[in-house]
Design an enzyme around this catalytic site. Structure first.
Site, PDB file in Angstrom:
ATOM      1  N   LEU A  33       0.825  -1.216   0.000  1.00  0.00           N
ATOM      2  CA  LEU A  33       0.000   0.000   0.000  1.00  0.00           C
ATOM      3  C   LEU A  33       0.859   1.265   0.000  1.00  0.00           C
ATOM      4  O   LEU A  33       1.893   1.331   0.649  1.00  0.00           O
ATOM      5  CB  LEU A  33      -0.923  -0.005   1.227  1.00  0.00           C
ATOM      6  CG  LEU A  33      -1.856  -1.217   1.337  1.00  0.00           C
ATOM      7  CD1 LEU A  33      -2.697  -1.124   2.613  1.00  0.00           C
ATOM      8  CD2 LEU A  33      -2.756  -1.353   0.111  1.00  0.00           C
ATOM      9  N   HIS A  37      -3.298   4.333  -2.529  1.00  0.00           N
ATOM     10  CA  HIS A  37      -4.307   3.469  -1.887  1.00  0.00           C
ATOM     11  C   HIS A  37      -4.918   4.187  -0.682  1.00  0.00           C
ATOM     12  O   HIS A  37      -6.130   4.123  -0.469  1.00  0.00           O
ATOM     13  CB  HIS A  37      -3.665   2.174  -1.361  1.00  0.00           C
ATOM     14  CG  HIS A  37      -3.125   1.265  -2.420  1.00  0.00           C
ATOM     15  ND1 HIS A  37      -1.782   0.983  -2.528  1.00  0.00           N
ATOM     16  CD2 HIS A  37      -3.745   0.557  -3.401  1.00  0.00           C
ATOM     17  CE1 HIS A  37      -1.595   0.129  -3.532  1.00  0.00           C
ATOM     18  NE2 HIS A  37      -2.766  -0.138  -4.081  1.00  0.00           N
ATOM     19  N   GLN A  61      -3.933 -12.574 -13.241  1.00  0.00           N
ATOM     20  CA  GLN A  61      -3.792 -11.350 -14.035  1.00  0.00           C
ATOM     21  C   GLN A  61      -2.345 -11.068 -14.421  1.00  0.00           C
ATOM     22  O   GLN A  61      -2.055 -10.058 -15.042  1.00  0.00           O
ATOM     23  CB  GLN A  61      -4.423 -10.157 -13.325  1.00  0.00           C
ATOM     24  CG  GLN A  61      -3.704  -9.669 -12.080  1.00  0.00           C
ATOM     25  CD  GLN A  61      -4.505  -8.587 -11.368  1.00  0.00           C
ATOM     26  OE1 GLN A  61      -5.509  -8.866 -10.726  1.00  0.00           O
ATOM     27  NE2 GLN A  61      -4.086  -7.348 -11.477  1.00  0.00           N
ATOM     28  N   ARG A 189       4.659  -0.633  -7.844  1.00  0.00           N
ATOM     29  CA  ARG A 189       5.861  -0.985  -8.609  1.00  0.00           C
ATOM     30  C   ARG A 189       6.984   0.040  -8.453  1.00  0.00           C
ATOM     31  O   ARG A 189       8.148  -0.281  -8.704  1.00  0.00           O
ATOM     32  CB  ARG A 189       5.527  -1.120 -10.092  1.00  0.00           C
ATOM     33  CG  ARG A 189       4.740  -2.357 -10.397  1.00  0.00           C
ATOM     34  CD  ARG A 189       4.152  -2.282 -11.776  1.00  0.00           C
ATOM     35  NE  ARG A 189       3.151  -3.317 -11.959  1.00  0.00           N
ATOM     36  CZ  ARG A 189       3.400  -4.509 -12.473  1.00  0.00           C
ATOM     37  NH1 ARG A 189       4.608  -4.802 -12.888  1.00  0.00           N
ATOM     38  NH2 ARG A 189       2.449  -5.392 -12.588  1.00  0.00           N
TER      39      ARG A 189
HETATM   40  O1  PAF Z   1      -5.471  -2.682  -9.336  1.00  0.00           O
HETATM   41  C1  PAF Z   1      -5.213  -3.694  -8.637  1.00  0.00           C
HETATM   42  O2  PAF Z   1      -4.548  -3.613  -7.601  1.00  0.00           O
HETATM   43  C2  PAF Z   1      -5.720  -5.051  -9.107  1.00  0.00           C
HETATM   44  O3  PAF Z   1      -5.729  -5.143 -10.481  1.00  0.00           O
HETATM   45  C3  PAF Z   1      -7.107  -5.408  -8.499  1.00  0.00           C
HETATM   46  C4  PAF Z   1      -8.197  -4.465  -8.983  1.00  0.00           C
HETATM   47  C5  PAF Z   1      -7.037  -5.390  -6.981  1.00  0.00           C
HETATM   48  C6  PAF Z   1      -7.500  -6.814  -8.948  1.00  0.00           C
HETATM   49  O4  PAF Z   1      -6.564  -7.770  -8.539  1.00  0.00           O
END
Ligand code: PAF
Length: 282
Positions: A33, A37, A61, A189
């Site tokens: 975070l 966030h 993903q 990142r």
């Molecule tokens: O943006 C992100 O952190 C991710 O793509 C999410 C929306 C939590 C889905 O894993």
């Protein structure tokens, strides 16, 4: 702050809160975070009685195994940060088997053309993975409001469509991108970049700002060619795409139309770290 690892226990807890008309906000995250966030979470806390933050690094993903295993992860630090924000926060930090029962694979979603360009083109099946996990998380959390950052604008549009098509009765709240003083969009990142690479990365925002300043003055092709020569003096920046696209359907613009809204989008590799950003054009 209450922490749940079990989806069923979280659902029981939320059902009790909803029985007495509490409004629930939800912020899905993959952890590590940062202030971006935190601003989503604070907005949710100010607009709902309780807010759920999920921390789950979703394997489906990631198209690149190295990216998945090296994704920044510091749950102890995340918990400390969340604890300071509000007593009305609930953390959902499930293990893999709480989200994927059986095979760890994506479901198949019709995302129209929204996943055809940009991230959809360069990260194969990325958005199928995002749609899969978000659908599962929305089913579990069943919130009134969901807070998502404009930093991942293509993801945001895709999730908005998913909500429409799947008839979830929740509202997506778009939240502005939070940037460092030098313009670099905050991202988990960035933690992988040293200070000098972070400074170099701020040129992504410079290119987006250039597009914004010149959108009404120069042709799209001229903007593209000037952005290309701007980046040619930074060998550390490998631009994957720089595109101006329709904000609604995400199609790269060919002819500008007055009634349409546009954004500039960029993805680039800087010292081995892939970053994305975008900016609304006025
Ligand atoms: O943006 C992100 O952190 C991710 O793509 C999410 C929306 C939590 C889905 O894993």
């Amino acid at each position: 702050m209450i922490i749940f690892k079990s989806a069923r226990r979280l659902q029981n807890h939320l059902a009790k809160l909803k029985e007495i008309d509490n409004k629930i906000g939800f912020i899905p995250t993959m952890g590590a975070l940062h202030k971006g966030h935190i601003s989503l979470i604070q907005k949710s806390v100010s607009e709902n009685n309780y807010s759920v933050v999920s921390i789950f690094v979703n394997p489906t993903q990631f198209d690149n195994q190295h990216d998945l295993v090296s994704y920044p992860n510091n749950i102890e630090n995340d918990i400390k940060l969340l604890d300071r924000i509000s007593d009305n926060l609930i953390l959902f930090n499930p293990d893999l088997d709480q989200i994927y029962t059986g095979k760890i694979i994506s479901d198949v979603y019709n995302l129209g053309d929204l996943d055809k360009y940009m991230e959809g083109k360069f990260r194969k099946d990325h958005f199928q993975g995002v749609a899969t996990v978000v659908h599962k998380l929305f089913d579990i959390v069943d919130s009134d409001n969901v807070y998502l950052g404009e930093k991942d604008f293509q993801q945001l549009r895709i999730i908005e469509e998913l909500v429409l098509k799947s008839a979830f009765s929740l509202k997506i709240i778009r939240c502005k991108t939070i940037r460092d003083k030098n313009g670099l969009a905050l991202s988990s990142r960035n933690k992988k970049l040293d200070i000098s690479s972070q400074n170099i990365a701020s040129n992504l925002f410079k290119a987006l700002s250039f597009a914004n300043e010149n959108f009404n003055k120069k042709s799209i092709d001229k903007i593209y060619s000037e952005v290309e020569s701007f980046f040619s003096v930074f060998p550390q920046i490998k631009v994957e795409y720089f595109l101006i696209a329709d904000e609604e359907n995400l199609k790269p613009v060919e002819v500008k139309k007055k009634e349409k809204k546009y954004r500039a989008f960029i993805a680039a590799d800087i010292s081995g770290v892939r970053l994305i950003d975008n900016l609304k054009l006025y």
